[in-house]
Write a protein that holds these residues in place. Sequence first.
Motif, PDB file in Angstrom:
ATOM      1  N   THR A  42      -8.642  16.337 -11.344  1.00 47.28           N
ATOM      2  CA  THR A  42      -9.233  16.593 -10.028  1.00 47.28           C
ATOM      3  C   THR A  42      -9.400  15.277  -9.273  1.00 47.28           C
ATOM      4  O   THR A  42      -9.045  15.165  -8.093  1.00 47.28           O
ATOM      5  CB  THR A  42     -10.604  17.295 -10.166  1.00 47.28           C
ATOM      6  N   ILE A  43      -9.930  14.287  -9.963  1.00 47.18           N
ATOM      7  CA  ILE A  43     -10.126  12.964  -9.367  1.00 47.18           C
ATOM      8  C   ILE A  43      -8.776  12.349  -8.999  1.00 47.18           C
ATOM      9  O   ILE A  43      -8.613  11.791  -7.913  1.00 47.18           O
ATOM     10  CB  ILE A  43     -10.923  12.056 -10.326  1.00 47.18           C
ATOM     11  N   GLY A  44      -7.802  12.448  -9.885  1.00 45.13           N
ATOM     12  CA  GLY A  44      -6.470  11.913  -9.605  1.00 45.13           C
ATOM     13  C   GLY A  44      -5.825  12.593  -8.413  1.00 45.13           C
ATOM     14  O   GLY A  44      -5.203  11.937  -7.570  1.00 45.13           O
ATOM     15  N   PHE A  45      -5.977  13.906  -8.304  1.00 47.12           N
ATOM     16  CA  PHE A  45      -5.380  14.631  -7.182  1.00 47.12           C
ATOM     17  C   PHE A  45      -6.085  14.270  -5.869  1.00 47.12           C
ATOM     18  O   PHE A  45      -5.429  14.105  -4.838  1.00 47.12           O
ATOM     19  CB  PHE A  45      -5.434  16.140  -7.428  1.00 47.12           C
ATOM     20  N   ALA A  46      -7.398  14.115  -5.911  1.00 51.16           N
ATOM     21  CA  ALA A  46      -8.125  13.679  -4.714  1.00 51.16           C
ATOM     22  C   ALA A  46      -7.640  12.297  -4.273  1.00 51.16           C
ATOM     23  O   ALA A  46      -7.426  12.052  -3.074  1.00 51.16           O
ATOM     24  CB  ALA A  46      -9.632  13.663  -4.984  1.00 51.16           C
ATOM     25  N   THR A  47      -7.429  11.410  -5.226  1.00 52.01           N
ATOM     26  CA  THR A  47      -6.900  10.083  -4.928  1.00 52.01           C
ATOM     27  C   THR A  47      -5.530  10.192  -4.285  1.00 52.01           C
ATOM     28  O   THR A  47      -5.244   9.529  -3.275  1.00 52.01           O
ATOM     29  CB  THR A  47      -6.801   9.238  -6.216  1.00 52.01           C
ATOM     30  N   PHE A  48      -4.684  11.033  -4.860  1.00 49.22           N
ATOM     31  CA  PHE A  48      -3.331  11.239  -4.328  1.00 49.22           C
ATOM     32  C   PHE A  48      -3.387  11.712  -2.872  1.00 49.22           C
ATOM     33  O   PHE A  48      -2.642  11.214  -2.021  1.00 49.22           O
ATOM     34  CB  PHE A  48      -2.577  12.243  -5.203  1.00 49.22           C
ATOM     35  N   LEU A  49      -4.268  12.649  -2.568  1.00 51.18           N
ATOM     36  CA  LEU A  49      -4.380  13.166  -1.204  1.00 51.18           C
ATOM     37  C   LEU A  49      -4.838  12.081  -0.227  1.00 51.18           C
ATOM     38  O   LEU A  49      -4.330  11.993   0.899  1.00 51.18           O
ATOM     39  CB  LEU A  49      -5.321  14.367  -1.156  1.00 51.18           C
ATOM     40  N   ILE A  50      -5.770  11.254  -0.654  1.00 53.68           N
ATOM     41  CA  ILE A  50      -6.222  10.152   0.202  1.00 53.68           C
ATOM     42  C   ILE A  50      -5.081   9.169   0.436  1.00 53.68           C
ATOM     43  O   ILE A  50      -4.819   8.752   1.575  1.00 53.68           O
ATOM     44  CB  ILE A  50      -7.447   9.435  -0.398  1.00 53.68           C
ATOM     45  N   LEU A  51      -4.376   8.795  -0.638  1.00 49.49           N
ATOM     46  CA  LEU A  51      -3.255   7.865  -0.487  1.00 49.49           C
ATOM     47  C   LEU A  51      -2.169   8.445   0.414  1.00 49.49           C
ATOM     48  O   LEU A  51      -1.544   7.718   1.186  1.00 49.49           O
ATOM     49  CB  LEU A  51      -2.678   7.484  -1.853  1.00 49.49           C
ATOM     50  N   MET A  52      -1.958   9.763   0.323  1.00 52.14           N
ATOM     51  CA  MET A  52      -0.970  10.400   1.188  1.00 52.14           C
ATOM     52  C   MET A  52      -1.385  10.264   2.657  1.00 52.14           C
ATOM     53  O   MET A  52      -0.561   9.919   3.513  1.00 52.14           O
ATOM     54  CB  MET A  52      -0.786  11.869   0.834  1.00 52.14           C
ATOM     55  N   ALA A  53      -2.650  10.538   2.937  1.00 46.49           N
ATOM     56  CA  ALA A  53      -3.139  10.415   4.316  1.00 46.49           C
ATOM     57  C   ALA A  53      -2.975   8.986   4.825  1.00 46.49           C
ATOM     58  O   ALA A  53      -2.561   8.769   5.971  1.00 46.49           O
ATOM     59  CB  ALA A  53      -4.593  10.856   4.408  1.00 46.49           C
TER      60      ALA A  53
ATOM     61  N   GLY B 203       0.817  -1.211   0.000  1.00 46.38           N
ATOM     62  CA  GLY B 203       0.000   0.000   0.000  1.00 46.38           C
ATOM     63  C   GLY B 203       0.851   1.262   0.000  1.00 46.38           C
ATOM     64  O   GLY B 203       0.565   2.218  -0.727  1.00 46.38           O
ATOM     65  N   VAL B 204       1.905   1.276   0.799  1.00 51.22           N
ATOM     66  CA  VAL B 204       2.804   2.434   0.817  1.00 51.22           C
ATOM     67  C   VAL B 204       3.513   2.562  -0.529  1.00 51.22           C
ATOM     68  O   VAL B 204       3.698   3.671  -1.032  1.00 51.22           O
ATOM     69  CB  VAL B 204       3.801   2.353   1.996  1.00 51.22           C
ATOM     70  N   ALA B 205       3.876   1.448  -1.130  1.00 49.96           N
ATOM     71  CA  ALA B 205       4.502   1.491  -2.460  1.00 49.96           C
ATOM     72  C   ALA B 205       3.541   2.105  -3.476  1.00 49.96           C
ATOM     73  O   ALA B 205       3.975   2.864  -4.357  1.00 49.96           O
ATOM     74  CB  ALA B 205       4.913   0.090  -2.900  1.00 49.96           C
ATOM     75  N   SER B 206       2.261   1.809  -3.342  1.00 52.68           N
ATOM     76  CA  SER B 206       1.270   2.424  -4.229  1.00 52.68           C
ATOM     77  C   SER B 206       1.340   3.942  -4.108  1.00 52.68           C
ATOM     78  O   SER B 206       1.337   4.655  -5.118  1.00 52.68           O
ATOM     79  CB  SER B 206      -0.133   1.923  -3.870  1.00 52.68           C
ATOM     80  N   PHE B 207       1.409   4.437  -2.881  1.00 53.75           N
ATOM     81  CA  PHE B 207       1.524   5.887  -2.685  1.00 53.75           C
ATOM     82  C   PHE B 207       2.828   6.424  -3.273  1.00 53.75           C
ATOM     83  O   PHE B 207       2.837   7.480  -3.913  1.00 53.75           O
ATOM     84  CB  PHE B 207       1.437   6.267  -1.205  1.00 53.75           C
ATOM     85  N   ILE B 208       3.936   5.719  -3.088  1.00 53.05           N
ATOM     86  CA  ILE B 208       5.229   6.183  -3.602  1.00 53.05           C
ATOM     87  C   ILE B 208       5.173   6.296  -5.128  1.00 53.05           C
ATOM     88  O   ILE B 208       5.632   7.291  -5.700  1.00 53.05           O
ATOM     89  CB  ILE B 208       6.378   5.258  -3.162  1.00 53.05           C
ATOM     90  N   TYR B 209       4.590   5.311  -5.790  1.00 54.87           N
ATOM     91  CA  TYR B 209       4.452   5.395  -7.245  1.00 54.87           C
ATOM     92  C   TYR B 209       3.503   6.535  -7.636  1.00 54.87           C
ATOM     93  O   TYR B 209       3.727   7.209  -8.641  1.00 54.87           O
ATOM     94  CB  TYR B 209       4.016   4.054  -7.841  1.00 54.87           C
ATOM     95  N   ALA B 210       2.447   6.764  -6.851  1.00 55.37           N
ATOM     96  CA  ALA B 210       1.553   7.903  -7.116  1.00 55.37           C
ATOM     97  C   ALA B 210       2.295   9.224  -6.916  1.00 55.37           C
ATOM     98  O   ALA B 210       2.092  10.172  -7.677  1.00 55.37           O
ATOM     99  CB  ALA B 210       0.329   7.833  -6.207  1.00 55.37           C
ATOM    100  N   LEU B 211       3.161   9.282  -5.916  1.00 58.27           N
ATOM    101  CA  LEU B 211       3.965  10.479  -5.667  1.00 58.27           C
ATOM    102  C   LEU B 211       4.909  10.752  -6.839  1.00 58.27           C
ATOM    103  O   LEU B 211       5.021  11.888  -7.315  1.00 58.27           O
ATOM    104  CB  LEU B 211       4.760  10.311  -4.369  1.00 58.27           C
ATOM    105  N   ILE B 212       5.547   9.712  -7.333  1.00 55.85           N
ATOM    106  CA  ILE B 212       6.434   9.855  -8.490  1.00 55.85           C
ATOM    107  C   ILE B 212       5.611  10.263  -9.715  1.00 55.85           C
ATOM    108  O   ILE B 212       6.038  11.121 -10.502  1.00 55.85           O
ATOM    109  CB  ILE B 212       7.222   8.549  -8.739  1.00 55.85           C
TER     110      ILE B 212
END
Length: 175
Positions: free
Chosen positions: A113-124, A77-86
């Motif tokens: 907008t949807i992608g950025f909302a997803t990114f913010l959730i994954l960051m949290a 799950g954290v790797a998913s966020f790291i790839y989203a961050l990249i």
Amino acid sequence: GGRFAPLKAAVFVALFVPGLSIAWDYQQGALGPRYLNEIIHATGLWAIRFLLISLAITPVRQILRRSELVTVRRMIGVASFIYALIHFFFFIVDSGFRPGFIVQEIVLRLYLTIGFATFLILMALALTSTDAMVRRLGGKRWQRLHWAVYPASALALAHHVMQTKLNVSEATVYA
């Protein structure tokens, strides 16, 4: 438990393989003239894949009766966020590091907008994925927060489907 865990070590190494493959393709000039676009798409795909894999761990663990699989769910799950961050970082690079333009694009284009909302959730979720945060938030509050992985997954899939213009078959399979 402080002991070497072969499964965790293997998964940890495997999580780097897609990134190394993308870097290798870049180094070899295999990403084509729009290499930033290719990096953005590849890292986004891996973010979604790892997110879906992390969600699949619980049912697979139950079907196979392999309780040790749960030990790698957080890491994936954290790797998913790291790839989203990249993914987001290279979007910023591709946008010429222009904050006004980036904000405008995110606000005006629904899939962004949807992608950025997803990114913010994954960051949290990533920021609260440590044992210390579980203790700090308390089990029930932590669990309620981490249920956000389900809407995040739906949003990630919607983002992917919406930005896919020609061949939506892969995005449809993921959804």
